[in-house]
Design a protein around this motif. Sequence first.
Motif, PDB file in Angstrom:
ATOM      1  N   MET A 162       0.726  -1.155   0.004  1.00  0.00           N
ATOM      2  CA  MET A 162       0.058  -0.248  -0.088  1.00  0.00           C
ATOM      3  C   MET A 162       0.781   1.032  -0.086  1.00  0.00           C
ATOM      4  SD  MET A 162      -2.909  -1.098   2.601  1.00  0.00           S
ATOM      5  CE  MET A 162      -3.570   0.585   2.784  1.00  0.00           C
ATOM      6  N   ASP A 163       1.924   1.281   0.868  1.00  0.00           N
ATOM      7  CA  ASP A 163       2.981   2.631   0.857  1.00  0.00           C
ATOM      8  C   ASP A 163       3.595   2.595  -0.589  1.00  0.00           C
ATOM      9  OD1 ASP A 163       2.176   3.119   3.355  1.00  0.00           O
ATOM     10  OD2 ASP A 163       4.168   1.916   4.050  1.00  0.00           O
ATOM     11  N   GLU A 164       3.963   1.523  -1.152  1.00  0.00           N
ATOM     12  CA  GLU A 164       4.490   1.582  -2.519  1.00  0.00           C
ATOM     13  C   GLU A 164       3.531   2.072  -3.538  1.00  0.00           C
ATOM     14  OE1 GLU A 164       6.119  -1.735  -5.644  1.00  0.00           O
ATOM     15  OE2 GLU A 164       6.453  -2.033  -3.614  1.00  0.00           O
ATOM     16  N   ARG A 165       2.415   1.537  -3.518  1.00  0.00           N
ATOM     17  CA  ARG A 165       1.377   2.190  -4.611  1.00  0.00           C
ATOM     18  C   ARG A 165       1.066   3.675  -4.178  1.00  0.00           C
ATOM     19  NH1 ARG A 165      -3.008  -2.692  -5.260  1.00  0.00           N
ATOM     20  NH2 ARG A 165      -1.609  -4.045  -6.199  1.00  0.00           N
ATOM     21  N   GLU A 166       1.078   3.927  -3.032  1.00  0.00           N
ATOM     22  CA  GLU A 166       0.782   5.339  -2.492  1.00  0.00           C
ATOM     23  C   GLU A 166       2.064   6.227  -3.208  1.00  0.00           C
ATOM     24  OE1 GLU A 166       0.359   8.253   1.327  1.00  0.00           O
ATOM     25  OE2 GLU A 166      -0.362   5.895   1.582  1.00  0.00           O
ATOM     26  N   ALA A 167       3.264   5.802  -3.112  1.00  0.00           N
ATOM     27  CA  ALA A 167       4.325   6.426  -3.558  1.00  0.00           C
ATOM     28  C   ALA A 167       4.131   6.517  -5.008  1.00  0.00           C
ATOM     29  CB  ALA A 167       5.489   5.795  -3.060  1.00  0.00           C
TER      30      ALA A 167
END
Length: 184
Positions: free
Chosen positions: A60-65
């Motif tokens: 999720m953090d990667e996708r948000e980034a």
Amino acid sequence: MTDLIQILAAADPHAATAESAGLAETFGIHTSHIIMQAISFSILAGVLWKFAFKPVLATMDEREAKIDSGLKYAEEMKVKLAEAEAEKKKILQEASVEAKTIVTEARQTAEARIDKSVQDAIKAAEDITKKAELQIENDRKQMLAEARSEISRLVVATAGKVLAKELTEEEKSRYSESASATLV
């Protein structure tokens, strides 16, 4: 029921723990089972945290980034597109000015060539006129010479007929010269 336990606990502290232990067993609550379930739950929560929640949160953090990066890239592209549009307008304006300059220069060059061609044509016409005048003058002189010659011949022939005699070469020559002198 809790009131009763509290009353008993206040009266005898040992009796209350025995009573509550007995009461827990009466309801089928075993502290060893609760401790085992708490340990099992803790192990399960740790495993889920390490293998499920942590990777999901990382994803999720990667996708948000990536989404943030994509939005920043889109904003940069909007700015670059606006700059490109401005540059395009500037280039088109410069090209328009340059095209007008080229057209103006082409018109001036064409006018200069037309003027030169007109002057050349006028000069050629003047040359042709001069040559024609010279030719006419030469033709006139030739015709006059031929006319004199013909008139002289006619004068001699007429004089011979008028005199009714054959003229000698000397007389013919004298009459021709006299007729030629009179015609000039």
